[in-house]
Write a protein that holds these residues in place. Structure first.
Motif, short mmCIF file in Angstrom:
data_model
loop_
_atom_site.label_atom_id
_atom_site.label_comp_id
_atom_site.label_asym_id
_atom_site.label_seq_id
_atom_site.Cartn_x
_atom_site.Cartn_y
_atom_site.Cartn_z
N TYR A 100 0.91 -1.33 0.14
CA TYR A 100 -0.01 0.09 -0.03
C TYR A 100 0.67 1.26 -0.24
N GLY A 101 0.44 2.37 -0.64
CA GLY A 101 1.06 3.53 -0.67
C GLY A 101 0.63 4.41 0.68
N THR A 127 2.94 12.36 -0.23
CA THR A 127 3.61 11.11 -0.10
C THR A 127 4.76 10.68 0.67
N HIS A 148 5.74 3.41 0.38
CA HIS A 148 4.70 2.16 0.41
C HIS A 148 5.14 1.33 1.74
N LYS A 151 -4.05 2.40 -0.46
CA LYS A 151 -3.60 3.65 0.04
C LYS A 151 -3.77 3.69 1.70
#
Length: 121
Positions: free
Chosen positions: A24-25, A32, A35, A77
């Motif tokens: 998942y990010g 951001t 991950h 995410k």
């Protein structure tokens, strides 16, 4: 994020199906981060190892699951309740042996508990 729950998912995320987060990010409150490389779901010390990639020169960081603020399974995410700089400044993570070191885990927990509380989104 709660001080007592730094190593536990918030109740709305504490379901078996949300614990498969590898890949998942990861999004901080301001962008951001990287991950999820792997996760540890041992009761009492649940955490994510986040690969920050080139953003922090290939550094990995350990993030207690109590910081998870959102999980979007469709987009793969998660969001965390801290900033990119706060994650970048977290105690350095070098090897998996550290995840079994009480002193290291204590320093990580103390660091994240010292951050200002964030409003949930």
């Amino acid at each position: 994020m709660t001080v007592d729950g730094i190593w536990a998912y918030a109740p709305e995320f504490d379901h078996p199906e949300v614990h498969e987060l590898a890949g998942y990010g990861v999004e901080a409150t301001d962008g951001t981060v990287g991950h999820v490389d792997r996760q540890a779901d041992e009761a009492g010390m649940r955490h994510l190892v986040v690969d920050t990639g080139l953003w922090v020169f290939g550094k990995s960081v350990l993030v207690p699951v109590g910081l998870v603020d959102g999980i979007d399974t469709a987009a793969r995410k998660i969001t965390v309740a801290c900033t990119r700089e706060e994650i970048k400044s977290a105690p350095s993570f070098k090897t998996d042996r550290e995840t079994a070191d009480p002193a290291y885990l204590s320093s990580v927990g103390s660091y994240y508990r010292s951050l200002p509380p964030r409003q949930r989104v």
